[in-house]
Design a protein around this motif. Structure first.
Motif, mmCIF file in Angstrom:
data_model
loop_
_atom_site.group_PDB
_atom_site.id
_atom_site.type_symbol
_atom_site.label_atom_id
_atom_site.label_comp_id
_atom_site.label_asym_id
_atom_site.label_seq_id
_atom_site.Cartn_x
_atom_site.Cartn_y
_atom_site.Cartn_z
ATOM 1 N N MET A 1 0.969 -1.256 0.052
ATOM 2 C CA MET A 1 0.128 0.053 0.106
ATOM 3 C C MET A 1 0.744 1.210 0.065
ATOM 4 S SD MET A 1 -3.096 -0.579 -0.209
ATOM 5 C CE MET A 1 -2.900 -2.376 -1.030
ATOM 6 N N PRO A 2 0.304 2.162 -0.702
ATOM 7 C CA PRO A 2 1.283 3.278 -0.745
ATOM 8 C C PRO A 2 1.139 4.286 0.514
ATOM 9 C CG PRO A 2 -1.017 3.805 -1.796
ATOM 10 C CD PRO A 2 -0.729 2.372 -1.537
ATOM 11 N N GLN A 3 2.691 4.842 0.730
ATOM 12 C CA GLN A 3 2.726 5.702 1.689
ATOM 13 C C GLN A 3 2.497 7.303 1.408
ATOM 14 O OE1 GLN A 3 3.259 4.608 5.063
ATOM 15 N NE2 GLN A 3 2.702 2.514 3.840
ATOM 16 N N LEU A 4 2.310 8.206 2.126
ATOM 17 C CA LEU A 4 2.229 9.497 1.755
ATOM 18 C C LEU A 4 3.241 10.033 0.539
ATOM 19 C CD1 LEU A 4 0.863 12.311 2.160
ATOM 20 C CD2 LEU A 4 2.571 12.897 3.540
ATOM 21 N N ASN A 5 4.457 9.778 0.788
ATOM 22 C CA ASN A 5 5.444 10.271 0.015
ATOM 23 C C ASN A 5 5.463 9.621 -1.196
ATOM 24 O OD1 ASN A 5 6.548 12.730 1.217
ATOM 25 N ND2 ASN A 5 7.858 11.342 2.580
ATOM 26 N N ASP A 6 4.774 8.321 -1.561
ATOM 27 C CA ASP A 6 4.437 7.729 -2.552
ATOM 28 C C ASP A 6 3.639 8.453 -3.627
ATOM 29 O OD1 ASP A 6 6.228 5.852 -1.739
ATOM 30 O OD2 ASP A 6 4.422 4.602 -1.003
ATOM 31 N N PHE A 84 -7.920 8.670 6.156
ATOM 32 C CA PHE A 84 -8.133 7.267 5.628
ATOM 33 C C PHE A 84 -6.577 6.643 5.984
ATOM 34 C CE2 PHE A 84 -6.323 9.304 1.749
ATOM 35 C CZ PHE A 84 -5.610 8.555 1.278
ATOM 36 N N ASP A 85 -6.739 5.326 6.187
ATOM 37 C CA ASP A 85 -5.781 4.419 5.953
ATOM 38 C C ASP A 85 -5.623 3.867 4.798
ATOM 39 O OD1 ASP A 85 -3.999 2.272 6.270
ATOM 40 O OD2 ASP A 85 -4.765 1.571 8.632
ATOM 41 N N PRO A 86 -4.420 3.746 4.109
ATOM 42 C CA PRO A 86 -4.500 3.313 2.672
ATOM 43 C C PRO A 86 -4.858 1.487 2.791
ATOM 44 C CG PRO A 86 -2.572 4.668 2.983
ATOM 45 C CD PRO A 86 -3.342 4.518 4.642
ATOM 46 N N GLU A 87 -4.668 1.093 4.068
ATOM 47 C CA GLU A 87 -4.958 -0.268 3.810
ATOM 48 C C GLU A 87 -6.538 -0.661 3.896
ATOM 49 O OE1 GLU A 87 -3.135 -3.223 4.174
ATOM 50 O OE2 GLU A 87 -1.283 -2.010 4.104
ATOM 51 N N ALA A 88 -7.348 0.110 4.713
ATOM 52 C CA ALA A 88 -8.825 0.150 4.600
ATOM 53 C C ALA A 88 -9.262 1.092 3.797
ATOM 54 C CB ALA A 88 -9.180 0.607 5.951
ATOM 55 N N ALA A 89 -8.865 2.226 3.417
ATOM 56 C CA ALA A 89 -9.122 3.148 2.306
ATOM 57 C C ALA A 89 -10.470 3.547 2.225
ATOM 58 C CB ALA A 89 -8.746 2.492 0.957
ATOM 59 N N ALA A 90 -11.157 3.750 3.330
ATOM 60 C CA ALA A 90 -12.484 4.587 3.292
ATOM 61 C C ALA A 90 -12.391 5.555 4.412
ATOM 62 C CB ALA A 90 -13.479 3.455 3.549
ATOM 63 N N ALA A 91 -13.365 6.436 4.169
ATOM 64 C CA ALA A 91 -13.524 7.586 4.922
ATOM 65 C C ALA A 91 -14.849 8.230 4.727
ATOM 66 C CB ALA A 91 -12.408 8.728 4.828
ATOM 67 N N VAL A 102 -16.282 8.330 0.773
ATOM 68 C CA VAL A 102 -15.243 7.834 -0.012
ATOM 69 C C VAL A 102 -14.525 6.567 -0.006
ATOM 70 C CG1 VAL A 102 -13.167 8.978 1.236
ATOM 71 C CG2 VAL A 102 -12.878 8.853 -1.403
ATOM 72 N N ARG A 103 -14.167 5.989 -1.088
ATOM 73 C CA ARG A 103 -13.469 4.627 -0.870
ATOM 74 C C ARG A 103 -12.392 4.768 -2.101
ATOM 75 N NH1 ARG A 103 -12.701 0.110 1.163
ATOM 76 N NH2 ARG A 103 -14.738 0.175 2.175
ATOM 77 N N TYR A 104 -11.096 4.732 -1.444
ATOM 78 C CA TYR A 104 -9.894 4.719 -2.403
ATOM 79 C C TYR A 104 -9.718 3.159 -2.796
ATOM 80 C CZ TYR A 104 -8.954 9.543 -0.923
ATOM 81 O OH TYR A 104 -9.162 10.742 -0.495
ATOM 82 N N ASP A 105 -9.171 3.182 -4.325
ATOM 83 C CA ASP A 105 -8.668 1.934 -4.437
ATOM 84 C C ASP A 105 -7.383 1.793 -4.865
ATOM 85 O OD1 ASP A 105 -8.377 -0.835 -5.605
ATOM 86 O OD2 ASP A 105 -10.258 -0.627 -7.176
ATOM 87 N N PHE A 106 -6.365 1.178 -4.299
ATOM 88 C CA PHE A 106 -4.982 0.952 -4.543
ATOM 89 C C PHE A 106 -4.324 -0.257 -5.185
ATOM 90 C CE2 PHE A 106 -5.094 4.208 -1.000
ATOM 91 C CZ PHE A 106 -5.006 5.379 -1.816
ATOM 92 N N ALA A 107 -5.332 -1.238 -5.488
ATOM 93 C CA ALA A 107 -5.050 -2.291 -6.044
ATOM 94 C C ALA A 107 -4.081 -2.484 -7.158
ATOM 95 C CB ALA A 107 -6.332 -3.257 -6.066
#
Length: 134
Positions: A1-6, A84-91, A102-107
């Motif tokens: 999963m991405p970190q902020l600086n990614d 949001f936590d990139p692992e859960a990716a919802a807020a 919102v739901r983020y998708d980093f798959a």
């Protein structure tokens, strides 16, 4: 999963807006994450196309910061927007009287997307944004 600086750098951004009772829209432009203080400034700019309307220039800014495993997103003036936590990716964000989820998708990272569902007496739409490295 991405970190902020990614997220640093330039992204091609395409967006589709589906309104329950309004014109369909799309946005085409770029999102740029640049270092600012201990976080990143998010700036997007491009063309907004609404069915039956003249295309218009649109842009917005947010501030992204890391807080533990979470990414905190604030409005440009520093007010809280969501986290949001990139692992859960919802807020969620409550903007009385409207509810933003919102739901983020980093798959498929580094390609990623966000899907906003906004409901309330003033708003009812889904906004799907796709980001790819420019």
């Amino acid at each position: 999963m991405p970190q902020l600086n990614d997220f640093r750098g330039v992204w091609t951004l395409s967006r589709h807006i589906l309104q329950a009772d309004g014109p369909e829209g799309r946005f085409a432009g770029q999102a740029v994450f640049t270092p600012e203080g201990a976080g990143l400034r998010y700036h997007e700019a491009g063309q907004l196309f609404l069915t039956g309307e003249v295309p218009m220039q649109a842009e917005r800014d947010y501030l992204w910061h890391a807080e533990g495993a979470q990414i905190v997103v604030r409005f440009e003036d520093g007010r809280d927007f969501h986290r949001f936590d990139p692992e859960a990716a919802a807020a969620a964000h409550w903007c009385d009287p409207d509810d933003y989820r919102v739901r983020y998708d980093f798959a498929a990272w580094p390609a990623w997307s966000s899907e906003w569902r906004v409901t309330g007496p003033r708003k009812d739409y889904v906004m799907i944004s796709h980001y790819t490295r420019a």
